[in-house]
Design a protein around this motif. Structure first.
Motif, short mmCIF file in Angstrom:
data_model
loop_
_atom_site.label_atom_id
_atom_site.label_comp_id
_atom_site.label_asym_id
_atom_site.label_seq_id
_atom_site.Cartn_x
_atom_site.Cartn_y
_atom_site.Cartn_z
N THR A 193 0.83 -1.20 0.00
CA THR A 193 0.00 0.00 0.00
C THR A 193 0.87 1.26 0.00
N VAL A 194 2.18 1.07 0.06
CA VAL A 194 3.09 2.21 0.00
C VAL A 194 3.07 2.73 -1.44
N GLY A 195 2.94 4.03 -1.59
CA GLY A 195 2.89 4.60 -2.93
C GLY A 195 3.99 5.62 -3.15
N LEU A 196 4.24 5.87 -4.41
CA LEU A 196 5.21 6.88 -4.79
C LEU A 196 4.47 8.19 -4.98
N THR A 197 5.16 9.28 -4.69
CA THR A 197 4.56 10.59 -4.87
C THR A 197 4.83 11.09 -6.29
N ASP A 198 3.89 11.84 -6.81
CA ASP A 198 4.08 12.42 -8.14
C ASP A 198 3.64 13.88 -8.17
N GLU A 199 3.68 14.49 -7.00
CA GLU A 199 3.24 15.87 -6.88
C GLU A 199 4.26 16.87 -7.45
N HIS A 200 5.53 16.49 -7.42
CA HIS A 200 6.60 17.38 -7.88
C HIS A 200 7.47 16.64 -8.88
N SER A 201 6.88 16.25 -10.01
CA SER A 201 7.56 15.36 -10.94
C SER A 201 8.80 15.97 -11.60
N ASN A 202 9.00 17.26 -11.44
CA ASN A 202 10.21 17.90 -11.99
C ASN A 202 11.32 18.02 -10.95
N CYS A 203 11.06 17.60 -9.73
CA CYS A 203 12.03 17.73 -8.64
C CYS A 203 13.00 16.55 -8.68
N ALA A 204 14.29 16.83 -8.78
CA ALA A 204 15.32 15.79 -8.86
C ALA A 204 15.33 14.91 -7.62
N ILE A 205 15.05 15.47 -6.44
CA ILE A 205 15.03 14.69 -5.20
C ILE A 205 13.85 13.71 -5.21
N GLU A 206 12.68 14.21 -5.62
CA GLU A 206 11.52 13.31 -5.70
C GLU A 206 11.77 12.18 -6.69
N ILE A 207 12.35 12.48 -7.80
CA ILE A 207 12.66 11.46 -8.81
C ILE A 207 13.62 10.42 -8.23
N SER A 208 14.63 10.88 -7.51
CA SER A 208 15.61 9.98 -6.91
C SER A 208 14.96 9.09 -5.84
N VAL A 209 14.14 9.68 -5.00
CA VAL A 209 13.45 8.93 -3.95
C VAL A 209 12.52 7.88 -4.59
N ASN A 210 11.75 8.30 -5.58
CA ASN A 210 10.82 7.38 -6.24
C ASN A 210 11.56 6.22 -6.91
N ASN A 211 12.67 6.52 -7.56
CA ASN A 211 13.44 5.46 -8.21
C ASN A 211 13.97 4.45 -7.19
N ALA A 212 14.46 4.94 -6.06
CA ALA A 212 14.98 4.04 -5.02
C ALA A 212 13.85 3.18 -4.45
N LEU A 213 12.72 3.79 -4.14
CA LEU A 213 11.59 3.05 -3.59
C LEU A 213 11.04 2.05 -4.61
N LYS A 214 10.91 2.50 -5.85
CA LYS A 214 10.34 1.65 -6.89
C LYS A 214 11.18 0.40 -7.08
N ASP A 215 12.50 0.56 -7.14
CA ASP A 215 13.38 -0.60 -7.34
C ASP A 215 13.24 -1.61 -6.20
N VAL A 216 13.25 -1.13 -4.98
CA VAL A 216 13.14 -2.01 -3.81
C VAL A 216 11.77 -2.69 -3.78
N MET A 217 10.71 -1.93 -4.01
CA MET A 217 9.36 -2.50 -3.97
C MET A 217 9.15 -3.50 -5.10
N ASN A 218 9.66 -3.21 -6.29
CA ASN A 218 9.53 -4.15 -7.41
C ASN A 218 10.27 -5.45 -7.12
N GLU A 219 11.45 -5.36 -6.53
CA GLU A 219 12.22 -6.56 -6.19
C GLU A 219 11.49 -7.39 -5.13
N ALA A 220 10.99 -6.71 -4.10
CA ALA A 220 10.28 -7.42 -3.03
C ALA A 220 8.98 -8.04 -3.57
N GLU A 221 8.27 -7.32 -4.41
CA GLU A 221 7.02 -7.84 -4.96
C GLU A 221 7.29 -9.07 -5.83
N ALA A 222 8.35 -9.04 -6.63
CA ALA A 222 8.69 -10.19 -7.47
C ALA A 222 8.98 -11.42 -6.61
#
Length: 135
Positions: free
Chosen positions: A88-117
């Motif tokens: 139920t953890v989600g990624l934020t997309d409120e500031h899609s041009n923010c380099a920090i948000e992009i970095s955080v989302n990429n890190a979370l996405k990779d970990v969550m995708n690996e765990a889900e697999a």
């Protein structure tokens, strides 16, 4: 944020249906789950669409399995329910041009995708017949 308990509920119902000597009504299942029969019918309709359960109308009607539990896996049921996200953890997309948000989302996405697999792989190796063996 509310948890999605459809998988757990569906597994619970399927094991009970396996142990029943006769079809079980939506009302009976709803009472067992402390929910509304409409919720039960919606849940079991998804499983019926995949050929895992069937319903009969009328006197002595209700829901019953169409396949032995040993022929079904957790992954089968997860897919039948619509393959919602495991987390139920989600990624934020409120500031899609923010380099920090992009970095955080990429890190979370990779970990969550690996765990889900890993979880889905494990789901595929567990038959519902194993769940029916109550200690």
């Amino acid at each position: 944020m509310r948890k999605d308990s459809r998988l757990s509920r569906a597994l619970h119902v399927l094991v009970h249906l396996n142990n029943a000597n006769k079809p079980v009504t939506s009302e009976g299942i709803a009472k067992m789950l402390s929910t509304n029969p409409v919720v039960v019918r919606r849940l079991l309709a998804a499983l019926r669409n995949h050929g895992y359960v069937q319903s009969t109308k009328g006197h002595n009607g209700g829901w019953e399995l169409t396949k032995p539990l040993d022929h079904l896996t957790l992954l089968d049921i997860h897919k039948a329910l619509g393959e919602s996200s495991i987390f139920t953890v989600g990624l934020t997309d409120e500031h899609s041009n923010c380099a920090i948000e992009i970095s955080v989302n990429n890190a979370l996405k990779d970990v969550m995708n690996e765990a889900e697999a890993l979880i889905l792989t494990r789901f595929g190796s567990i038959s519902l017949g194993e769940l029916g063996k109550v200690n």
